[in-house]
Design an enzyme around this catalytic site. Structure first.
Site: not given
Length: 403
Positions: A278, A394, A252
């Site tokens: 792994h 938003k 961000e």
């Protein structure tokens, strides 16, 4: 003759440092290292509830969770800390059902005071138990609507300074207050941050932090087109929260458009060793050379747990594992991974070894990453402290919900 230009050549380390020093005047996180914590500690002593529930999202929770996750198994803490940070109904319901709400302090954290996720969850909690001055605390900016709500209802508030951004706020009331309440030594946390701060800014004679952060940031930025992905490979499950915090901080802050309208960004990835040996290690070793790797080790795990000396029929060839401490095993796994990467000679790799499981060690690590983020932003000619890329979503969400 008058001359103007908009050229942005690579700037010197000293120029970047001077820009950071100048920035300290109006970016507040730098100076949190010297704050007075007495109000936080005094309030913490007054809390009687056994359960502490933080309601928030992103910068309001990730840093606190990182520290709590790192320390909680090595401390005798008087209270339990929980986080409600997602609107996933299954997550909300399962967490709430596991908590005695009548013995809970709810800490509502939102810098803006209007965070949809936070307010939504707070509304739900209010439908289950009456939230008032006896069981609720608000941490927000002093002129937010959430602050006005708290004042109207006589709910105790603590301020998030306007010059401290959310993802840089862990060493403000946002993090220090919940951590103090559950029994973590917040003065020790700040001692860890001050060690890094003073070394970087030359307040003490040791400039080790200055040297390594400027070198690392310059490499990241100058080679960003070759190595655009920055992998943090943490060899401790206790650092899982740190990894999440780092991803928000890095992504961000650095994914921005620079002053020349060029898209910039470094991609953060956080993985845990030895689990990801792994899985993701295969991609690092034989995949495209577009990644740097930072391995984080813990020198002292504060644990004597050993592999027992017992015989398993058919597995005798692995008896060399007997009596080895698990802490020694995981650090040797880290060392083997580091050596295998370095042997390839074409993957940039550095190693951070923190001394142990303590407040100072995790705080030093996190403050160092905050500084590193700010330095990278200066080299990239971007603003590390805004987030215009998330605002459009938003706005769209609010429009949809208002229909």
């Amino acid at each position: 003759m008058n001359y103007q230009h908009n050229f942005n050549p690579s700037i010197s380390d000293m120029d970047v440092f001077n820009e950071i020093v100048k920035e300290k005047e109006n970016i507040g996180y730098y100076n949190l290292v010297y704050q007075d914590t007495s109000d936080f500690k005094e309030y913490a002593k007054s809390v009687k509830q056994k359960n502490i529930v933080v309601i928030g999202i992103g910068g309001s929770t990730l840093g606190t969770y990182a520290i709590y996750k790192f320390l909680k198994h090595s401390k005798t803490l008087s209270k339990q800390l929980y986080f409600l940070e997602t609107t996933d109904p299954i997550d909300i319901k399962s967490k709430v059902e596991a908590i005695d709400l009548k013995d809970t302090l709810f800490i509502v954290i939102s810098k803006s005071g209007t965070t949809i996720e936070t307010v939504s969850i707070f509304k739900y909690i209010n439908s289950l138990v009456k939230c008032n001055q006896t069981n609720t605390l608000v941490i927000t900016e002093n002129d937010s609507k959430l602050n006005s709500y708290a004042k109207t209802n006589n709910i105790k508030t603590f301020e998030i300074p306007k010059d401290v951004g959310g993802r840089f706020s862990v060493f403000s009331a946002v993090g220090l207050l919940p951590l103090a309440i559950v029994g973590i030594d917040i003065d020790e946390l700040l001692k860890g941050t001050r060690k890094i701060h003073d070394s970087f800014f030359g307040i003490d004679s040791n400039r080790d932090v200055y040297n390594r952060l400027l070198k690392k940031a310059r490499f990241f930025v100058e080679y960003k087109n070759n190595f655009n992905i920055n992998v943090v490979f943490s060899y401790s499950s206790r650092l899982e929260g740190f990894n999440k915090w780092y991803i928000q901080l890095w992504g961000e802050s650095l994914g921005k458009i620079d002053i020349n309208s060029t898209r910039q960004g470094l991609t953060p990835i956080g993985i845990i060793g030895p689990i990801d040996q792994h899985s993701f290690l295969q991609l690092i070793v034989e995949g495209k050379r577009d990644k740097t790797v930072t391995v984080i080790k813990v020198d002292d795990f504060d644990s004597n747990l050993k592999i027992p000396d017992i015989k398993l029929h058919g597995l005798e060839e692995l008896d060399y594992l007997d009596n080895i401490k698990f802490s020694s095993l995981i650090n040797q796994q880290a060392d083997a991974t580091i050596e295998s990467i370095n042997n390839l000679n074409d993957i940039p790799c550095d190693v951070i070894t923190i001394d142990g499981v303590s407040e100072r060690s995790i705080a030093s690590l996190m403050y160092e990453y905050e500084l590193l983020t700010s330095i990278c932003a200066k080299f990239m000619y971007i603003n590390a402290y805004d987030q215009p890329g998330v605002e459009a979503g938003k706005i769209i969400l609010k429009e949809k919900l208002n229909k």
